[in-house]
Motif scaffolding. Structure first.
Motif, PDB file in Angstrom:
ATOM      1  N   ASP A 150      -5.571 -33.541   6.360  1.00 44.87           N
ATOM      2  CA  ASP A 150      -6.959 -33.900   6.690  1.00 44.87           C
ATOM      3  C   ASP A 150      -7.326 -33.481   8.113  1.00 44.87           C
ATOM      4  O   ASP A 150      -8.406 -32.951   8.354  1.00 44.87           O
ATOM      5  CB  ASP A 150      -7.183 -35.407   6.537  1.00 44.87           C
ATOM      6  N   GLU A 151      -6.404 -33.747   9.032  1.00 46.88           N
ATOM      7  CA  GLU A 151      -6.674 -33.382  10.427  1.00 46.88           C
ATOM      8  C   GLU A 151      -6.802 -31.862  10.567  1.00 46.88           C
ATOM      9  O   GLU A 151      -7.660 -31.354  11.274  1.00 46.88           O
ATOM     10  CB  GLU A 151      -5.537 -33.883  11.331  1.00 46.88           C
ATOM     11  N   LEU A 152      -5.921 -31.177   9.856  1.00 41.07           N
ATOM     12  CA  LEU A 152      -5.933 -29.719   9.910  1.00 41.07           C
ATOM     13  C   LEU A 152      -7.237 -29.172   9.340  1.00 41.07           C
ATOM     14  O   LEU A 152      -7.839 -28.240   9.881  1.00 41.07           O
ATOM     15  CB  LEU A 152      -4.732 -29.188   9.116  1.00 41.07           C
ATOM     16  N   GLN A 153      -7.682 -29.796   8.244  1.00 42.50           N
ATOM     17  CA  GLN A 153      -8.886 -29.316   7.570  1.00 42.50           C
ATOM     18  C   GLN A 153     -10.120 -29.392   8.474  1.00 42.50           C
ATOM     19  O   GLN A 153     -11.015 -28.568   8.376  1.00 42.50           O
ATOM     20  CB  GLN A 153      -9.126 -30.137   6.301  1.00 42.50           C
ATOM     21  N   LYS A 154     -10.116 -30.391   9.377  1.00 42.97           N
ATOM     22  CA  LYS A 154     -11.236 -30.483  10.315  1.00 42.97           C
ATOM     23  C   LYS A 154     -11.231 -29.311  11.281  1.00 42.97           C
ATOM     24  O   LYS A 154     -12.282 -28.794  11.655  1.00 42.97           O
ATOM     25  CB  LYS A 154     -11.163 -31.806  11.083  1.00 42.97           C
ATOM     26  N   LEU A 155     -10.031 -28.914  11.707  1.00 43.92           N
ATOM     27  CA  LEU A 155      -9.927 -27.810  12.671  1.00 43.92           C
ATOM     28  C   LEU A 155     -10.107 -26.451  12.013  1.00 43.92           C
ATOM     29  O   LEU A 155     -10.712 -25.540  12.572  1.00 43.92           O
ATOM     30  CB  LEU A 155      -8.550 -27.834  13.354  1.00 43.92           C
ATOM     31  N   CYS A 156      -9.529 -26.311  10.817  1.00 47.00           N
ATOM     32  CA  CYS A 156      -9.521 -25.011  10.130  1.00 47.00           C
ATOM     33  C   CYS A 156     -10.017 -25.163   8.702  1.00 47.00           C
ATOM     34  O   CYS A 156      -9.225 -25.141   7.752  1.00 47.00           O
ATOM     35  CB  CYS A 156      -8.106 -24.436  10.107  1.00 47.00           C
ATOM     36  N   PRO A 157     -11.321 -25.309   8.525  1.00 46.11           N
ATOM     37  CA  PRO A 157     -11.848 -25.523   7.174  1.00 46.11           C
ATOM     38  C   PRO A 157     -11.700 -24.300   6.271  1.00 46.11           C
ATOM     39  O   PRO A 157     -11.812 -24.408   5.059  1.00 46.11           O
ATOM     40  CB  PRO A 157     -13.329 -25.840   7.429  1.00 46.11           C
ATOM     41  N   LYS A 169       0.149 -28.036   3.606  1.00 52.46           N
ATOM     42  CA  LYS A 169       0.321 -29.487   3.686  1.00 52.46           C
ATOM     43  C   LYS A 169       0.006 -30.029   5.080  1.00 52.46           C
ATOM     44  O   LYS A 169      -0.145 -31.227   5.253  1.00 52.46           O
ATOM     45  CB  LYS A 169       1.768 -29.857   3.318  1.00 52.46           C
ATOM     46  N   GLY A 170      -0.005 -29.156   6.062  1.00 49.74           N
ATOM     47  CA  GLY A 170      -0.261 -29.615   7.427  1.00 49.74           C
ATOM     48  C   GLY A 170       0.227 -28.573   8.414  1.00 49.74           C
ATOM     49  O   GLY A 170       0.466 -27.416   8.043  1.00 49.74           O
ATOM     50  N   GLY A 171       0.381 -28.986   9.667  1.00 51.06           N
ATOM     51  CA  GLY A 171       0.836 -28.026  10.658  1.00 51.06           C
ATOM     52  C   GLY A 171       1.373 -28.692  11.906  1.00 51.06           C
ATOM     53  O   GLY A 171       1.205 -29.900  12.107  1.00 51.06           O
ATOM     54  N   ILE A 172       2.050 -27.906  12.718  1.00 45.98           N
ATOM     55  CA  ILE A 172       2.443 -28.360  14.040  1.00 45.98           C
ATOM     56  C   ILE A 172       1.553 -27.606  15.017  1.00 45.98           C
ATOM     57  O   ILE A 172       1.334 -26.407  14.864  1.00 45.98           O
ATOM     58  CB  ILE A 172       3.940 -28.088  14.316  1.00 45.98           C
ATOM     59  N   MET A 173       1.002 -28.337  15.978  1.00 45.27           N
ATOM     60  CA  MET A 173       0.083 -27.692  16.904  1.00 45.27           C
ATOM     61  C   MET A 173       0.566 -27.852  18.332  1.00 45.27           C
ATOM     62  O   MET A 173       1.080 -28.911  18.713  1.00 45.27           O
ATOM     63  CB  MET A 173      -1.304 -28.329  16.773  1.00 45.27           C
ATOM     64  N   GLY A 264     -15.769  -6.975  14.722  1.00 43.78           N
ATOM     65  CA  GLY A 264     -16.160  -8.215  15.388  1.00 43.78           C
ATOM     66  C   GLY A 264     -16.875  -9.163  14.446  1.00 43.78           C
ATOM     67  O   GLY A 264     -17.739  -8.746  13.671  1.00 43.78           O
ATOM     68  N   LEU A 265     -16.508 -10.434  14.498  1.00 45.54           N
ATOM     69  CA  LEU A 265     -17.132 -11.446  13.650  1.00 45.54           C
ATOM     70  C   LEU A 265     -17.611 -12.598  14.524  1.00 45.54           C
ATOM     71  O   LEU A 265     -17.191 -12.736  15.666  1.00 45.54           O
ATOM     72  CB  LEU A 265     -16.122 -11.991  12.629  1.00 45.54           C
ATOM     73  N   LYS A 266     -18.485 -13.443  13.955  1.00 46.51           N
ATOM     74  CA  LYS A 266     -18.875 -14.648  14.684  1.00 46.51           C
ATOM     75  C   LYS A 266     -17.641 -15.540  14.839  1.00 46.51           C
ATOM     76  O   LYS A 266     -16.694 -15.417  14.079  1.00 46.51           O
ATOM     77  CB  LYS A 266     -19.967 -15.386  13.907  1.00 46.51           C
ATOM     78  N   PRO A 267     -17.674 -16.472  15.808  1.00 49.56           N
ATOM     79  CA  PRO A 267     -16.495 -17.328  15.992  1.00 49.56           C
ATOM     80  C   PRO A 267     -16.117 -18.052  14.702  1.00 49.56           C
ATOM     81  O   PRO A 267     -16.950 -18.746  14.113  1.00 49.56           O
ATOM     82  CB  PRO A 267     -16.947 -18.320  17.068  1.00 49.56           C
ATOM     83  N   THR A 268     -14.883 -17.844  14.243  1.00 51.02           N
ATOM     84  CA  THR A 268     -14.436 -18.512  13.024  1.00 51.02           C
ATOM     85  C   THR A 268     -13.100 -19.213  13.230  1.00 51.02           C
ATOM     86  O   THR A 268     -12.881 -20.274  12.675  1.00 51.02           O
ATOM     87  CB  THR A 268     -14.228 -17.513  11.865  1.00 51.02           C
ATOM     88  N   ILE A 269     -12.209 -18.601  14.009  1.00 52.56           N
ATOM     89  CA  ILE A 269     -10.857 -19.146  14.115  1.00 52.56           C
ATOM     90  C   ILE A 269     -10.704 -19.838  15.460  1.00 52.56           C
ATOM     91  O   ILE A 269     -10.917 -19.222  16.495  1.00 52.56           O
ATOM     92  CB  ILE A 269      -9.828 -18.010  13.954  1.00 52.56           C
ATOM     93  N   PRO A 270     -10.363 -21.127  15.445  1.00 52.87           N
ATOM     94  CA  PRO A 270     -10.364 -21.882  16.701  1.00 52.87           C
ATOM     95  C   PRO A 270      -9.283 -21.434  17.689  1.00 52.87           C
ATOM     96  O   PRO A 270      -9.530 -21.390  18.880  1.00 52.87           O
ATOM     97  CB  PRO A 270     -10.126 -23.325  16.247  1.00 52.87           C
TER      98      PRO A 270
END
Ligand SMILES: Cc1cc2nc3c(=O)[nH]c(=O)nc-3n(C[C@H](O)[C@H](O)[C@H](O)COP(=O)(O)OP(=O)(O)OC[C@H]3O[C@@H](n4cnc5c(N)ncnc54)[C@H](O)[C@@H]3O)c2cc1C
Lengths: 416, 95
Positions: A150-157, A169-173, A264-270
């Motif tokens: 869930d936390e990851l999905q907020k950062l990287c939808p 399933k998740g990530g280490i940041m 070049g793309l609009k900002p997509t990847i945090p």
């Protein structure tokens, strides 16, 4: 010349006529206290710290091409200190701290951007391994956060969470990880070193070493012989070729790593995102291009280009975690030659030849190491003893059974 | 790259797995006096030449034979492909 916002304004008013070249283009002198071979990130950083921190200014950096023509200008610019092993993690955390103060330190905009790096996990075993890593990082004073889905999905939808084969399933940041403008790192160190009297000599290939009775007293170059009290090699992918001239065989193979940039793309990847079930990583440059890469091609090579099978493999990895990448057009791809070591970790050490020092084996992770590598190498050259965070990076570690094998792959460079 | 397999003809290098320098065929004698040094060098040190390189490729997605490929690391040109078995036998090994 000190750079500042006021300088930009005043130069703007004067029609930008007052800017000077950022470094000189000197003729090599006959003799130096220290000669550094290779004006990549590490060579230039070494010269900078020698002059700034250790008071050794009679220094030349010899470069066979133009400064920054090697991997410092070819990498995918990721910085992080998310290693596991005690020999590595304090070193990379030291580097991260130097990154954080670098732009003020050398008065240059290197666009250090700590947007975070996320490594995805796809199963329970991986989650446990990442938790262990997260704890190891914290014990070395670095930062780490475990993210659930869930936390990851907020950062990287945009990720494909329910991929049938590799569900995420998740990530280490590591929030302090990120990217830095690679060329500007070379330029900033070059300018800072030059300002303090270091000669950066381009188009000057080192073709041999002057060695007598086990002591190195200088180098042979395409622009004539140059004497030196100490000679410090840091030529990354060319390590074996150069050290062979001093009769030294290294625990290194040279391999090619490719990188790719989309339109070049609009900002997509945090920040930076890496795939946990295959080899793929991606970030977005300030110009908007997606910068990504993956595996080595896997065979010894000195040709700075890779083959199509790896292009396919990298793109498959991208499609597996973020299918939207399939809509982006690829603008460019290129390759650089990696000095892959036998355990995946680097060397900053004396050699059996007195007065000859070696820095190399950075594999595909040497960009993030640039400040610490330069600092620790300068420390070794100036004081003749290793800096405490680089004490494990010895050439004899295989003989002592003290490998630093992050991935646990054994003595096979193309698996690290 | 295309590897001209001695038995199967030209094959895509993507069918193979790469191990490294073919010097790995010549394993040192463990009973030798200098075995420790010899094994250190055998396991960890490499010539890593820019130019001609003899190297071991395994035909994993093919007939699973080991090959010794002579390839130029600057141009990727392949000039010779042998069965590793033949190379080992020529060195006096029994298999
Ligand atoms: C595609 C790619 C992606 C990468 N991504 C990352 C990443 O995201 N993060 C990360 O941390 N690392 C990354 N790396 C690795 C990193 O770029 C290297 O480990 C690092 O740049 C090597 O140190 P350097 O900058 O000193 O090397 P280089 O810039 O290669 O410097 C070596 C210099 O030595 C010179 N030289 C060679 N022979 C001689 C000679 N005989 N005489 C004089 N000069 C000589 C060369 O011309 C060169 O300029 C990547 C590398 C590649 C290729």
């Amino acid at each position: 010349m000190h750079y500042s916002v006021f300088k930009i304004i005043s130069e703007g008013l004067k029609g930008n006529t007052g800017w000077k070249p950022q470094w000189r283009d000197p003729e090599p002198r006959k003799e130096y206290d220290v000669v550094i071979v290779g004006a990549g990130g590490h060579g230039l950083a070494t010269a900078y710290y020698l002059a700034k921190e250790f008071g050794i200014r009679n220094v030349a950096v010899l470069e066979k091409g133009w400064l920054g023509s090697g991997n410092i200008g070819r990498n995918t610019t990721i910085i992080r200190s998310n290693y596991l092993l005690p020999g590595n993690e304090p070193f990379y955390e030291f580097s991260m701290k130097l990154w954080e103060g670098l732009e003020q330190d050398f008065n240059y905009n290197a666009m250090v951007s700590q947007r975070g790096i996320i490594n995805l996990y796809h199963n329970d075993g991986q989650q446990a391994a990442y938790l262990r890593r997260a704890n190891a990082m914290r014990m070395a004073g670095a930062d780490s956060v475990m993210l659930d889905r869930d936390e990851l999905q907020k950062l990287c939808p945009f990720l494909d969470y329910d991929n049938a084969r590799f569900p995420i399933k998740g990530g280490i940041m590591q929030p302090r990880g990120g990217t830095v403008r690679h060329d500007a790192v070379a330029w900033g160190y070059a300018r800072g070193a030059d300002e303090r009297g270091v000669d950066i000599v381009q188009n000057c290939e080192v073709t041999g070493f002057q060695i007598k009775n086990g002591v190195c007293t200088g180098v042979e170059t395409s622009r004539g012989p140059i004497k030196a009290k100490k000679v410090a090699v840091c030529v990354a992918g060319s390590s074996s070729r150069v050290m062979e001239k001093a009769g030294i065989r290294l625990p290194i193979e040279s391999h090619v790593l490719q990188a790719f940039v989309s339109e070049g793309l609009k900002p997509t990847i945090p920040g930076v995102v890496t795939f946990g079930a295959g080899h793929f990583y991606v970030s977005q440059s300030d110009k908007g291009g997606l910068v990504f890469g993956g595996d080595l091609d896997g065979y010894n090579t000195y040709a700075q280009r890779g083959g199509l099978p790896v292009v396919e493999d990298v793109c498959e990895g991208g499609m597996a975690i973020m299918p939207m990448i399939g809509r982006a057009r690829l603008l460019r791809s290129w390759g650089g030659i990696m000095d892959m070591s036998m355990d995946g970790s680097p060397f900053i050490d004396h050699t059996p030849v007195d007065g000859l020092y070696f820095n190399g084996g950075w594999c595909y992770g040497g960009f993030k190491a640039t400040p610490a590598s330069g600092y620790c190498y300068a420390h070794l050259i100036a004081k003749d003893e290793p800096h405490e965070v680089a004490a494990a990076y010895r050439l004899d570690r295989f003989r002592r059974g003290a490998m630093i094998d992050e991935k646990g792959m054994g003595a096979q460079p193309n698996l690290h | 790259m295309i590897i001209d397999h001695p038995l199967l003809g030209p094959r895509d290098s993507a069918e193979f797995v790469y191990l490294g320098d073919a010097c790995l065929i010549e394993r040192p004698d463990w009973q030798d006096e200098n075995a420790l040094d010899a094994f250190h060098d055998y396991l960890y040190l490499r010539d890593n030449p820019a130019g001609e390189h003899r190297e071991l490729w395994f035909h994993e997605q093919g007939d699973r034979s080991w090959l010794v490929v002579t390839r130029n690391t600057l141009t990727h040109e392949i000039t010779k492909v042998e069965l590793a078995r033949d190379v080992a036998r020529a060195l006096g090994r029994s298999k």
